[in-house]
Design a protein around this motif. Structure first.
Motif, short mmCIF file in Angstrom:
data_model
loop_
_atom_site.label_atom_id
_atom_site.label_comp_id
_atom_site.label_asym_id
_atom_site.label_seq_id
_atom_site.Cartn_x
_atom_site.Cartn_y
_atom_site.Cartn_z
N LEU A 28 0.81 -1.22 0.00
CA LEU A 28 0.00 0.00 0.00
C LEU A 28 0.85 1.27 0.00
CD1 LEU A 28 -2.92 -0.79 2.46
CD2 LEU A 28 -3.01 -0.64 -0.02
N ALA A 29 2.16 1.14 0.22
CA ALA A 29 3.00 2.34 0.30
C ALA A 29 3.02 3.11 -1.01
CB ALA A 29 4.42 1.95 0.72
N VAL A 30 3.17 2.40 -2.13
CA VAL A 30 3.26 3.08 -3.43
C VAL A 30 1.97 3.82 -3.78
CG1 VAL A 30 3.50 2.74 -5.92
CG2 VAL A 30 5.09 1.62 -4.35
N PRO A 31 0.78 3.17 -3.71
CA PRO A 31 -0.44 3.95 -4.01
C PRO A 31 -0.66 5.10 -3.04
CG PRO A 31 -0.98 1.72 -3.28
CD PRO A 31 0.48 1.74 -3.55
N ALA A 44 7.67 7.34 -6.27
CA ALA A 44 6.97 6.56 -5.25
C ALA A 44 7.63 5.20 -5.05
CB ALA A 44 5.50 6.38 -5.64
N THR A 45 8.05 4.55 -6.14
CA THR A 45 8.70 3.25 -5.99
C THR A 45 10.06 3.39 -5.31
OG1 THR A 45 9.55 3.40 -8.27
CG2 THR A 45 7.50 2.19 -7.94
N THR A 46 10.78 4.47 -5.59
CA THR A 46 12.05 4.70 -4.90
C THR A 46 11.83 4.95 -3.42
OG1 THR A 46 13.05 5.65 -6.90
CG2 THR A 46 14.12 6.15 -4.81
N ALA A 47 10.88 5.83 -3.10
CA ALA A 47 10.57 6.11 -1.69
C ALA A 47 10.09 4.85 -0.98
CB ALA A 47 9.50 7.20 -1.59
N SER A 48 9.30 4.03 -1.68
CA SER A 48 8.81 2.79 -1.09
C SER A 48 9.96 1.84 -0.76
CB SER A 48 7.82 2.12 -2.03
OG SER A 48 7.34 0.91 -1.48
N LEU A 49 10.97 1.80 -1.62
CA LEU A 49 12.13 0.96 -1.34
C LEU A 49 12.83 1.39 -0.06
CD1 LEU A 49 13.73 0.46 -4.88
CD2 LEU A 49 12.87 -1.34 -3.38
N VAL A 50 12.95 2.71 0.14
CA VAL A 50 13.56 3.22 1.37
C VAL A 50 12.72 2.80 2.58
CG1 VAL A 50 14.25 5.28 2.64
CG2 VAL A 50 14.60 5.18 0.17
N ILE A 51 11.41 2.99 2.46
CA ILE A 51 10.50 2.63 3.56
C ILE A 51 10.57 1.14 3.85
CG2 ILE A 51 8.05 2.50 4.21
CD1 ILE A 51 7.69 5.06 2.41
N PHE A 104 1.73 -2.57 -11.15
CA PHE A 104 1.54 -2.53 -9.70
C PHE A 104 0.13 -2.99 -9.33
CE2 PHE A 104 0.98 -1.09 -5.46
CZ PHE A 104 2.25 -1.15 -4.90
N GLY A 105 -0.86 -2.59 -10.13
CA GLY A 105 -2.23 -3.02 -9.88
C GLY A 105 -2.36 -4.53 -9.95
N VAL A 106 -1.68 -5.15 -10.92
CA VAL A 106 -1.72 -6.61 -11.05
C VAL A 106 -1.08 -7.27 -9.83
CG1 VAL A 106 -0.82 -8.56 -12.37
CG2 VAL A 106 -1.78 -6.58 -13.57
N VAL A 107 0.08 -6.75 -9.40
CA VAL A 107 0.76 -7.32 -8.23
C VAL A 107 -0.11 -7.19 -6.98
CG1 VAL A 107 2.73 -7.01 -6.67
CG2 VAL A 107 3.09 -7.05 -9.14
N ALA A 108 -0.77 -6.04 -6.82
CA ALA A 108 -1.66 -5.85 -5.67
C ALA A 108 -2.81 -6.85 -5.70
CB ALA A 108 -2.21 -4.42 -5.66
N ALA A 109 -3.35 -7.11 -6.90
CA ALA A 109 -4.45 -8.07 -7.03
C ALA A 109 -3.97 -9.49 -6.70
CB ALA A 109 -5.02 -8.02 -8.44
N LEU A 147 8.99 -2.46 -8.80
CA LEU A 147 7.81 -1.87 -8.18
C LEU A 147 8.04 -1.32 -6.78
CD1 LEU A 147 5.13 -4.48 -9.32
CD2 LEU A 147 5.78 -2.33 -10.42
N GLY A 148 9.19 -1.59 -6.18
CA GLY A 148 9.48 -1.01 -4.87
C GLY A 148 8.71 -1.62 -3.73
N VAL A 149 8.20 -2.85 -3.91
CA VAL A 149 7.46 -3.51 -2.83
C VAL A 149 8.35 -4.53 -2.16
CG1 VAL A 149 5.26 -3.16 -3.97
CG2 VAL A 149 6.49 -5.28 -4.36
#
Length: 248
Positions: A28-31, A44-51, A104-109, A147-149
């Motif tokens: 949920l971090a990226v969305p 967002a994907t870069t920031a998500s990787l840091v998080i 990203f939507g596919v991965v979330a699903a 995707l940064g997840v």
């Protein structure tokens, strides 16, 4: 509402999910970064990787103290994902934004579908196929890099099903795999990390870490399957929204 307050709220919710479910919350971090805080998909994907890296290291230390991390197996599994993670991190900014959001939507699903599926009891795999284990590790690395997840929703089933780990060990070891892959992906994005809005990313990370502790307490009060179903439905809605948004 200011960006900092939104970052605190979003980080707390994601940390709560991570603490309560043991994985999947970082999806949920990226969305949240895109739709609530105005980040571009690549930022967002870069920031998500840091998080993901910081929260995973924090959680990894706790699991290591409890003896739930299989270090040698985890490092071998992660080694297969380092190259794909670095390649994915380098290619992320070359992928068109609609395609990145659709992926990203596919991965979330997929993550939601896995959470809604009845859990299988962990067993012992008599003969681990190295090729299959390497393919699973490489696939996880690629998803993390692009995707940064964190990919805990992919790593845990792989460690249980492919390597025959017990669930508790798989969760702890997956954090090691996620940390290594995230660091590898970040290595290829070093030049973009400094451009992040740390006034927003910093509070987001802090709230996620604190929220994870509350999530652990919540897990003791509400049944795990109930929490997982609720989160999976939210994730399915987010994934569907991102797919529709990418196609418009």
């Amino acid at each position: 509402m200011s960006a900092v307050i939104l970052a605190l709220v979003a980080g707390a919710v994601i940390g709560l999910a991570l603490g309560a479910l043991g994985g999947g919350g970082s999806v949920l971090a990226v969305p949240a970064l895109i739709y609530l805080l105005g980040f571009t998909p690549v930022a967002a994907t870069t920031a998500s990787l840091v998080i993901v890296t910081i929260t995973s290291v924090t959680a990894l230390s706790a699991h290591a103290r409890d003896g739930n991390v299989r270090w040698r197996t985890g490092l071998l599994f992660a080694a297969a994902g380092i190259g794909p993670a670095m390649l994915g991190g380098a290619l992320a900014d070359r992928i068109p934004e609609p395609a990145l959001m659709a992926a990203f939507g596919v991965v979330a699903a997929v993550a939601a579908a896995r959470m809604l599926r009845p859990a299988k009891a962990a067993g012992t795999v008599a003969h681990v196929r190295p090729g299959r284990a390497a393919a699973a590790g490489a696939g996880l690395g690629a998803v993390t890099g692009v995707l940064g997840v964190g990919g805990g929703f992919l790593a845990v089933p792989a460690l249980v099903g492919v390597l025959g780990m017990r669930m508790r060990n798989a969760v702890g070891t997956s954090l090691l795999v996620i940390t290594v892959n995230s660091l590898a992906a970040l290595a290829t994005r070093a030049g973009t990390v400094d451009t992040l809005d740390w006034a927003v990313v910093g509070p987001f990370i802090a709230a996620a870490i604190l929220g994870a502790w509350d999530g652990k307490r919540l897990a003791g009060k509400v049944s795990g399957p109930t929490l997982q179903r609720i989160f999976a439905l939210v994730l399915l809605a987010v994934g569907g929204f991102m797919l529709i948004d990418a196609m418009l």
